[in-house]
Scaffold this motif. Sequence first.
Motif, mmCIF file in Angstrom:
data_model
loop_
_atom_site.group_PDB
_atom_site.id
_atom_site.type_symbol
_atom_site.label_atom_id
_atom_site.label_comp_id
_atom_site.label_asym_id
_atom_site.label_seq_id
_atom_site.Cartn_x
_atom_site.Cartn_y
_atom_site.Cartn_z
ATOM 1 N N GLU A 35 80.505 -74.048 45.763
ATOM 2 C CA GLU A 35 81.273 -73.156 44.895
ATOM 3 C C GLU A 35 80.991 -73.455 43.433
ATOM 4 O OE1 GLU A 35 85.434 -72.097 45.924
ATOM 5 O OE2 GLU A 35 85.230 -73.705 47.402
ATOM 6 N N LEU A 36 80.909 -74.740 43.096
ATOM 7 C CA LEU A 36 80.639 -75.095 41.704
ATOM 8 C C LEU A 36 79.237 -74.672 41.286
ATOM 9 C CD1 LEU A 36 82.232 -78.645 41.374
ATOM 10 C CD2 LEU A 36 82.885 -76.608 40.111
ATOM 11 N N MET A 37 78.271 -74.762 42.181
ATOM 12 C CA MET A 37 76.888 -74.405 41.843
ATOM 13 C C MET A 37 76.744 -72.917 41.584
ATOM 14 S SD MET A 37 74.672 -76.873 44.390
ATOM 15 C CE MET A 37 73.138 -76.316 43.666
ATOM 16 N N LYS A 38 77.646 -72.105 42.144
ATOM 17 C CA LYS A 38 77.582 -70.660 41.927
ATOM 18 C C LYS A 38 78.181 -70.251 40.581
ATOM 19 C CE LYS A 38 77.859 -69.462 46.853
ATOM 20 N NZ LYS A 38 78.689 -68.805 47.901
ATOM 21 N N LEU A 39 78.980 -71.136 39.986
ATOM 22 C CA LEU A 39 79.658 -70.787 38.737
ATOM 23 C C LEU A 39 78.729 -70.924 37.541
ATOM 24 C CD1 LEU A 39 83.134 -72.536 39.141
ATOM 25 C CD2 LEU A 39 82.645 -70.098 39.313
ATOM 26 N N GLN A 40 78.829 -69.976 36.628
ATOM 27 C CA GLN A 40 78.104 -70.064 35.358
ATOM 28 C C GLN A 40 78.796 -69.161 34.341
ATOM 29 O OE1 GLN A 40 73.887 -68.647 34.603
ATOM 30 N NE2 GLN A 40 73.539 -70.870 34.597
ATOM 31 N N PHE A 41 78.909 -69.674 33.114
ATOM 32 C CA PHE A 41 79.584 -68.939 32.046
ATOM 33 C C PHE A 41 78.651 -68.894 30.835
ATOM 34 C CE2 PHE A 41 82.656 -71.269 34.617
ATOM 35 C CZ PHE A 41 83.381 -70.213 35.158
ATOM 36 N N PRO A 42 77.656 -68.018 30.895
ATOM 37 C CA PRO A 42 76.602 -68.019 29.867
ATOM 38 C C PRO A 42 77.043 -67.475 28.518
ATOM 39 C CG PRO A 42 76.265 -66.235 31.434
ATOM 40 C CD PRO A 42 77.402 -67.042 31.963
ATOM 41 N N ARG A 43 78.205 -66.814 28.454
ATOM 42 C CA ARG A 43 78.601 -66.220 27.180
ATOM 43 C C ARG A 43 79.272 -67.235 26.250
ATOM 44 N NH1 ARG A 43 81.066 -60.287 27.683
ATOM 45 N NH2 ARG A 43 80.466 -60.450 25.487
ATOM 46 N N GLY A 63 75.526 -78.384 31.970
ATOM 47 C CA GLY A 63 74.750 -77.263 31.446
ATOM 48 C C GLY A 63 74.634 -76.121 32.431
ATOM 49 N N GLN A 64 74.763 -76.414 33.726
ATOM 50 C CA GLN A 64 74.763 -75.350 34.723
ATOM 51 C C GLN A 64 75.957 -74.421 34.503
ATOM 52 O OE1 GLN A 64 75.316 -76.800 38.806
ATOM 53 N NE2 GLN A 64 76.913 -75.244 38.961
ATOM 54 N N LEU A 69 76.373 -73.172 25.483
ATOM 55 C CA LEU A 69 77.324 -73.834 24.581
ATOM 56 C C LEU A 69 76.551 -74.540 23.471
ATOM 57 C CD1 LEU A 69 80.205 -74.705 23.847
ATOM 58 C CD2 LEU A 69 79.910 -76.683 25.358
ATOM 59 N N SER A 70 76.793 -74.114 22.238
ATOM 60 C CA SER A 70 75.993 -74.599 21.105
ATOM 61 C C SER A 70 76.761 -75.500 20.151
ATOM 62 C CB SER A 70 75.433 -73.411 20.310
ATOM 63 O OG SER A 70 74.636 -72.581 21.126
ATOM 64 N N VAL A 71 78.054 -75.231 19.994
ATOM 65 C CA VAL A 71 78.817 -75.920 18.948
ATOM 66 C C VAL A 71 80.178 -76.361 19.485
ATOM 67 C CG1 VAL A 71 79.916 -75.692 16.682
ATOM 68 C CG2 VAL A 71 77.688 -74.652 17.084
ATOM 69 N N ILE A 72 80.531 -77.620 19.223
ATOM 70 C CA ILE A 72 81.897 -78.126 19.424
ATOM 71 C C ILE A 72 82.396 -78.527 18.037
ATOM 72 C CG2 ILE A 72 83.342 -79.854 20.543
ATOM 73 C CD1 ILE A 72 81.179 -80.123 22.699
ATOM 74 N N LEU A 97 73.437 -79.889 28.540
ATOM 75 C CA LEU A 97 73.851 -78.850 27.579
ATOM 76 C C LEU A 97 72.711 -78.616 26.585
ATOM 77 C CD1 LEU A 97 77.531 -80.013 26.946
ATOM 78 C CD2 LEU A 97 76.807 -77.973 28.186
ATOM 79 N N HIS A 98 71.658 -77.990 27.063
ATOM 80 C CA HIS A 98 70.426 -77.905 26.278
ATOM 81 C C HIS A 98 70.549 -77.018 25.057
ATOM 82 C CE1 HIS A 98 69.613 -73.956 28.146
ATOM 83 N NE2 HIS A 98 70.043 -74.505 29.263
ATOM 84 N N SER A 99 71.623 -76.216 24.965
ATOM 85 C CA SER A 99 71.834 -75.398 23.768
ATOM 86 C C SER A 99 72.700 -76.091 22.729
ATOM 87 C CB SER A 99 72.484 -74.061 24.156
ATOM 88 O OG SER A 99 71.633 -73.309 24.986
ATOM 89 N N LEU A 100 73.305 -77.242 23.079
ATOM 90 C CA LEU A 100 74.220 -77.922 22.162
ATOM 91 C C LEU A 100 73.442 -78.551 21.009
ATOM 92 C CD1 LEU A 100 77.155 -78.847 21.627
ATOM 93 C CD2 LEU A 100 76.636 -80.912 22.926
ATOM 94 N N THR A 101 73.779 -78.137 19.803
ATOM 95 C CA THR A 101 73.087 -78.650 18.609
ATOM 96 C C THR A 101 74.019 -79.301 17.601
ATOM 97 O OG1 THR A 101 73.264 -76.488 17.523
ATOM 98 C CG2 THR A 101 71.265 -76.921 18.789
ATOM 99 N N ASP A 102 75.329 -79.001 17.685
ATOM 100 C CA ASP A 102 76.227 -79.499 16.643
ATOM 101 C C ASP A 102 77.583 -79.880 17.223
ATOM 102 O OD1 ASP A 102 74.890 -78.804 13.812
ATOM 103 O OD2 ASP A 102 74.453 -77.168 15.212
ATOM 104 N N ILE A 103 77.999 -81.113 16.954
ATOM 105 C CA ILE A 103 79.395 -81.533 17.114
ATOM 106 C C ILE A 103 79.881 -81.807 15.702
ATOM 107 C CG2 ILE A 103 80.958 -83.263 18.060
ATOM 108 C CD1 ILE A 103 79.059 -83.616 20.402
#
Length: 813
Positions: A35-43, A63-64, A69-72, A97-103
């Motif tokens: 169930e977890l592997m099917k989940l994705q929230f790309p927006r 990241g799956q 997710l780019s910014v926290i 989280l390969h899109s994360l660039t900034d905390i």
Amino acid sequence: MDFRNSVRDLDVLKDCEVIEGFLSILLFDNVNETELMKLQFPRLTEITDYFLLYRVNGLRSVGQLFPNLSVIRGQALFEDVYAFVVFEMTSLQEIGLHSLTDIMRGNVYIDKNPSLCFVHTVDWDRIIHDKSGKNLIKSLKPENECPICSNDELVEDHTTAVCPRSAVTISDKERSRERYLCWNKNHHQKIFRSNCTACNDNGQCCSPECLGGCSNQNNSQCTVCRNLALLFEDKKECVQECPANYYKYLDRRCVTKEECINMKRPIDYQSVNNDGEYPYKVFNNSCLLHCPVNHKSDNYTCVPCDGRCEKYCDGINIDSITIAKQLRGCTHIRGSLEIQIRRGTNVVAELEENLSMIEEIEGYLKIVRSFSLVSLNFLKNLKKIKGKFLDNQKYVFIILDNQNLQELWDWSNNRTLTIENGKLFFHFNPKLCFNKILQLKEVAHLNDFTDLEVAPNSNGDKIACDVKPLHVNITKIGTRSVTLEWRQFQMKDDQRKLLGYIVYLIEAPYKNVTIYDGRDACGQDDWRVYDVAVQETDQTVTQLLPNLKPYRQYAFFVKTYTIASEKTGAQSDIMYFMTLPSIPSSPQNLQVYSNASDSLIIRWSPPLDPNGNVTHYIVSGKKHNDEYMLRDRDYCKDPPVLVSEDKRQPPIQTTPPPKNESCHCEGKASNRVIDADEGEARIKFEDLLHNLVYQKRPPNVNSTESRKKRDTSNLTYAGELQNVTTKLTDSDISVSPEFNGKVQNSTENGTDIWESFNFTVYGETEFFINRLHHYTLYEISVQACREKEGKDDTESPCSSTSIKTDRTKSKRE
């Protein structure tokens, strides 16, 4: 947003682009991994507060779930420190989280994840803006059991191509090898070029207003806005300030006044001053949930109060510091206030910060089993307890089983307290003397109480309550010590009951210290303690207090230490003294650079320990003989490295680094101390997380809402020191009258070019010197000097020198 136990609850994230608040996913113990592997929230691209992951069994990659997710932002942090927490995730194999660039604010805490790889292959310093060094990354899968980053570009998914990559050398105990930075085998870490704050999938620089990336077609169409987002229908524009008729909301987007005042209250928001379903208001171009200090809400805006603002809050049971923070700024409690805190750090300081504004309680005040409390001075403005609601229909003020409580309030400053209805209930407070309770009765004009209400035998039964004055004299004051003297205290019947004396000492910039303010029986006590043995043969006790700081004001008092059953003792008043000044420490951050072929600019910061009133600096310099270096170097084969101007002019560090007052020991002993401190910090973090995660909701007290939204405070950044070089005139400087044993003013024969120089600089921390020889190495020294303080001030007024060398430019530069 808080998700626990149920995978289905995560469906609400399906269309989320921004979470305005925190995201915590925790306690998924019995979850189907499929169930977890099917989940994705790309927006989802942005979280404004913190991101917490705890015990989500079956999740292999974060990241799956959130590939974009780019910014926290970290506007509110987990326990005011961490923006990203990954803890006890037993199934997690990669963060990914390969899109994360900034905390933007806060640190990361990654611990007890035994299957986790690809953590040390991420350069977190490129992501985390906070450089305080409070990150903790421990207990991962052994590195030699993890896959390595691929340097094969064909492996990478070109649909999510990244900015230029960077290789890094990672050292371990056995070897050093070159690796790529990556989040997993398929995604390298995004590395932006030095002139880019973000770039798109084609490696092109985005607008400076962007974070995380931008569109391949339009570099101004940002993934996340660095400052503020302005929304027009389906379009988003990134701006530095909101335009006219728009208001800044959560420091991340602009809204109209109508949008602001029509936003519903957060689900966990505690009503203040009956502000209803729509509590937001506009003030100073911002959309706020709470008005600032000394302002009140009026018709969806904030207006100044006449005097102190009244803020009404519902009654509450405080069993943690987190709950106490809900009452910050409250002046009136609609209901009753109960305090029962058994855990936490800096408890008294936190209570004073959050409860000190309370003036009136409509119900009762109850303090039970709060072992940290020494006094109730943290309720410094409490003036009235009305007693409209009573505990057990009888009691308005309950103090029960507080093992270290020694005082209620300091009544010396004409403090008053009114109790309108109800009785007292004081039991099992072994250090609270009965006369302290009688003093409360007198101040509040209460009726007589019975032994069932206030027990004379269980209050103050483990402390001396008959306290006599102890007269102490200060006989000698030095730069780093003071000597005290007092007459031996005589017990009434048996001198053996006197076990010794205790001297309490604290730094006191102002003469407003009280014995119990800010003291915490569970460790938070700024008072330094000296134990003094009884001197049986002498009638006078002499005690040296060493290891003090020069030119500091201290407060102290002395009390006797007797056997537990003894009711008589002695204590001195709080007294003050100032240690003598001493030699200043040397100036900090000395920087020397050349801006021309005949001049140098010299900058420094004041000494960390001035040890007196620093009035001037002595700047000296002399030509350094480096002919052998020039003669022996082949500049054709070994050319000089050109240093860019920005590197030659580093900014002065205006905030001194924290002073480490502990000893530094080399080798294994030092490592053991560090490991012990870190281990203790990890244990505290784990206890804190468990307490917060499994914490019961506080009971409803005269309200349908009992929890308040976590307070968010804005960061205040210190202003940067302007990089301005001022050429000093003759009125700004003078030739130093002190020869200082090293350098005199002299020029080269027949010229006005300085061979050596020595000047005194008043009121400045930079100095410009010209008339120097071109392409010549000079040795520069700076001393800090303080003013003399009377005949007892015998130490040198000037510090040791800070020394640095630099070369003037060549004439062709």
